[in-house]
Design a protein around this motif. Structure first.
Motif, PDB file in Angstrom:
ATOM      1  N   SER A   2      44.360  31.918  34.665  1.00 13.80           N
ATOM      2  CA  SER A   2      43.965  30.774  35.334  1.00 13.80           C
ATOM      3  C   SER A   2      45.193  30.328  35.903  1.00 13.80           C
ATOM      4  O   SER A   2      46.257  30.605  35.708  1.00 13.80           O
ATOM      5  CB  SER A   2      43.449  29.710  34.459  1.00 13.80           C
ATOM      6  OG  SER A   2      44.654  29.229  33.492  1.00 13.80           O
ATOM      7  N   PRO A   3      45.108  29.373  37.429  1.00 15.42           N
ATOM      8  CA  PRO A   3      46.282  29.025  37.753  1.00 15.42           C
ATOM      9  C   PRO A   3      47.226  28.161  36.892  1.00 15.42           C
ATOM     10  O   PRO A   3      48.340  27.896  37.219  1.00 15.42           O
ATOM     11  CB  PRO A   3      45.815  28.221  39.032  1.00 15.42           C
ATOM     12  CG  PRO A   3      44.299  27.757  38.716  1.00 15.42           C
ATOM     13  CD  PRO A   3      43.860  28.906  37.584  1.00 15.42           C
ATOM     14  N   GLU A  42      40.081  31.970  43.260  1.00 16.44           N
ATOM     15  CA  GLU A  42      39.790  30.575  42.581  1.00 16.44           C
ATOM     16  C   GLU A  42      38.055  30.368  42.639  1.00 16.44           C
ATOM     17  O   GLU A  42      38.031  29.537  41.767  1.00 16.44           O
ATOM     18  CB  GLU A  42      40.454  29.704  43.818  1.00 16.44           C
ATOM     19  CG  GLU A  42      41.844  29.929  43.718  1.00 16.44           C
ATOM     20  CD  GLU A  42      42.503  29.048  44.833  1.00 16.44           C
ATOM     21  OE1 GLU A  42      41.800  28.515  45.472  1.00 16.44           O
ATOM     22  OE2 GLU A  42      43.813  29.095  44.749  1.00 16.44           O
ATOM     23  N   THR A  76      39.713  36.724  47.015  1.00 11.46           N
ATOM     24  CA  THR A  76      40.895  35.795  46.483  1.00 11.46           C
ATOM     25  C   THR A  76      41.236  34.805  47.358  1.00 11.46           C
ATOM     26  O   THR A  76      41.096  34.836  48.776  1.00 11.46           O
ATOM     27  CB  THR A  76      42.048  36.881  46.080  1.00 11.46           C
ATOM     28  OG1 THR A  76      42.887  36.127  45.531  1.00 11.46           O
ATOM     29  CG2 THR A  76      42.714  37.433  47.493  1.00 11.46           C
ATOM     30  N   ASP A  77      41.908  33.644  46.915  1.00 13.57           N
ATOM     31  CA  ASP A  77      42.471  32.610  47.455  1.00 13.57           C
ATOM     32  C   ASP A  77      41.469  32.233  48.508  1.00 13.57           C
ATOM     33  O   ASP A  77      40.471  31.395  48.318  1.00 13.57           O
ATOM     34  CB  ASP A  77      43.783  32.894  48.155  1.00 13.57           C
ATOM     35  CG  ASP A  77      44.908  33.196  47.176  1.00 13.57           C
ATOM     36  OD1 ASP A  77      44.526  33.107  45.920  1.00 13.57           O
ATOM     37  OD2 ASP A  77      46.100  33.515  47.589  1.00 13.57           O
ATOM     38  N   ILE A  95      37.563  31.439  38.901  1.00 10.28           N
ATOM     39  CA  ILE A  95      38.076  30.529  38.003  1.00 10.28           C
ATOM     40  C   ILE A  95      37.482  29.342  38.055  1.00 10.28           C
ATOM     41  O   ILE A  95      37.206  28.765  36.990  1.00 10.28           O
ATOM     42  CB  ILE A  95      39.652  30.044  38.300  1.00 10.28           C
ATOM     43  CG1 ILE A  95      40.406  31.306  38.485  1.00 10.28           C
ATOM     44  CG2 ILE A  95      40.381  29.055  37.553  1.00 10.28           C
ATOM     45  CD1 ILE A  95      42.039  31.318  39.055  1.00 10.28           C
ATOM     46  N   THR A  96      37.122  28.632  39.278  1.00 11.84           N
ATOM     47  CA  THR A  96      36.210  27.481  39.234  1.00 11.84           C
ATOM     48  C   THR A  96      34.928  27.618  38.539  1.00 11.84           C
ATOM     49  O   THR A  96      34.376  26.789  37.673  1.00 11.84           O
ATOM     50  CB  THR A  96      36.001  26.823  40.706  1.00 11.84           C
ATOM     51  OG1 THR A  96      37.286  26.895  41.414  1.00 11.84           O
ATOM     52  CG2 THR A  96      35.026  25.666  40.623  1.00 11.84           C
ATOM     53  N   ARG A 115      44.760  35.237  42.826  1.00 17.47           N
ATOM     54  CA  ARG A 115      43.948  34.116  42.211  1.00 17.47           C
ATOM     55  C   ARG A 115      42.718  33.802  42.917  1.00 17.47           C
ATOM     56  O   ARG A 115      42.414  33.417  43.866  1.00 17.47           O
ATOM     57  CB  ARG A 115      45.138  32.870  42.899  1.00 17.47           C
ATOM     58  CG  ARG A 115      46.420  33.082  42.216  1.00 17.47           C
ATOM     59  CD  ARG A 115      47.450  31.876  42.909  1.00 17.47           C
ATOM     60  NE  ARG A 115      46.773  30.697  42.935  1.00 17.47           N
ATOM     61  CZ  ARG A 115      47.037  29.667  42.131  1.00 17.47           C
ATOM     62  NH1 ARG A 115      47.661  30.152  41.156  1.00 17.47           N
ATOM     63  NH2 ARG A 115      46.621  28.479  42.471  1.00 17.47           N
TER      64      ARG A 115
END
Length: 375
Positions: free
Chosen positions: A179-180, A166, A29-30, A169-170, A164
């Protein structure tokens, strides 16, 4: 299987998985800081071998909650197995590998066919209750786990907040409310709903320590608590009847910027004072990592990412071959370290050392790293 090393298995997984799924399994995450610290914590320990010892017969067997283990290894709850193979056959195949080898597996609570796995595989399994299941379903779970034949229950203390991730998500692997762009809005909406009255299908269980006592009383099964990383929580868990302290930061897939679990393990073992067994996961990918964890006080380790890579490489047979290679690595490491049983391993066999590589989840696999650089 034709795999001769763990590196062969990891490389086969990379070749078979799409890039989004590879990243989903490999990273966290992150900023990935927790993932990197998990690996770096093991890389920051060097061995202090003893010489002129009789290591002609090395015993690596142990037990957890009275269940024998051929070696100090269990499989972590990995919901990603369902993404790699969405059929129930795949999940059962992994459990059969566990049964064939002679260790145990903690089955993820997100696996829908959890009740069939013990019967279909013959494996000795622990059922993991996740913190984001519906309350109505959770109310029946202790009894259902007993009925299905599970040997213990593991409560996963990760809060019901989706971190998150990322990379995912990306890549498009995760979308929608997680999603953010929308997650903060989702949380605000849920708070507003709660203020106006009870939510019909609120999936976030209300965590408190009495919940553990309730689960144990209703199931009468041994209870693991996954996510213990501090001495304070270790003591409190034991006071509420937990049988096995499971040191985990959820593979770096929950809270970022945590300590590596090999470091948190020391604090938890000290706080436990022998009142319960302690197990640990997080960045463990080699037999030498397992030996280090046992030397720091763990009764056994749990394997997460490596399990997913092995499953991606060759399903159940890949998991079985991974266990066989780990066993060989443990025996060789202990023989060269000068110990013939797990009971002989102590913190005196370890010393702090500077890592030779920059932090990376694949540090234990230099051949894989070299091949990835040439892709």
């Amino acid at each position: 299987m034709a795999f001769t090393t763990i590196q062969d298995i990891v490389w086969a997984a990379r070749q078979k998985l799409s890039t989004p799924m590879w990243e989903f399994i490999t990273y966290g995450t992150d900023s990935d800081t927790t993932v990197l610290r998990n690996r770096q914590a093991f890389d920051s320990l060097a061995f202090r071998p003893r010489i002129m010892r009789d290591v002609s017969d090395i015993d690596i067997a142990t037990e957890i909650i009275g269940e024998p283990l051929r070696m100090p290894v269990m499989l972590s709850p990995v919901g990603a197995l369902r993404r790699i193979d969405p059929t129930s056959t795949g999940t059962v195949a992994a459990a059969r590998a566990v049964a064939d080898f002679g260790v145990m597996q903690v089955v993820s609570g997100v696996i829908p066919d959890y009740a069939e796995i013990p019967k279909a595989s013959g494996a000795r399994l622990v059922y993991a209750i996740q913190g984001d299941i519906e309350q109505a379903f959770a109310d029946d779970l202790p009894e259902r786990a007993v009925e299905a034949g599970y040997r213990a229950i593991a409560f996963v203390s990760e809060a019901a907040y989706f971190s998150r991730r990322e990379r995912d998500i990306t890549s498009g692997l995760i979308s929608g409310r997680k999603s953010p762009q929308s997650y903060a809005t989702y949380l605000r909406e849920r708070r507003a709903e709660r203020e106006s009255g009870p939510i019909a299908n609120d999936k976030a269980l209300k965590f408190d320590w009495k919940l553990l006592e309730k689960i144990k009383q209703r199931s009468k099964l041994p209870l693991f608590l996954k996510g213990v990383t501090t001495g304070e929580d270790a003591v409190r868990a034991l006071d509420h009847g937990v049988d096995v302290l499971y040191v985990s930061n959820h593979g770096g897939r929950a809270l970022d910027h945590c300590r590596g679990t090999a470091d948190a393990l020391v604090e938890v073992v000290a706080a436990a004072r022998g009142r319960a067994d302690v197990i640990v996961d997080g960045g463990i990918t080699r037999g030498s990592d397992i030996v280090k964890a046992v030397a720091r006080g763990a009764k056994a380790v749990c394997i997460g990412r490596l399990q997913a890579w092995a499953f991606a490489a060759a399903a159940g047979p890949g998991v079985l071959r991974m266990l066989e290679i780990l066993e060989e690595e443990i025996v060789v490491t202990m023989g060269l370290l000068g110990v013939s049983s797990l009971a002989e391993l102590t913190p005196d066999h370890l010393v702090p050392a500077e890592p030779v590589y920059a932090p990376h989840p694949l540090n234990a696999f230099p051949i894989v790293m070299e091949r990835l650089r040439h892709l």
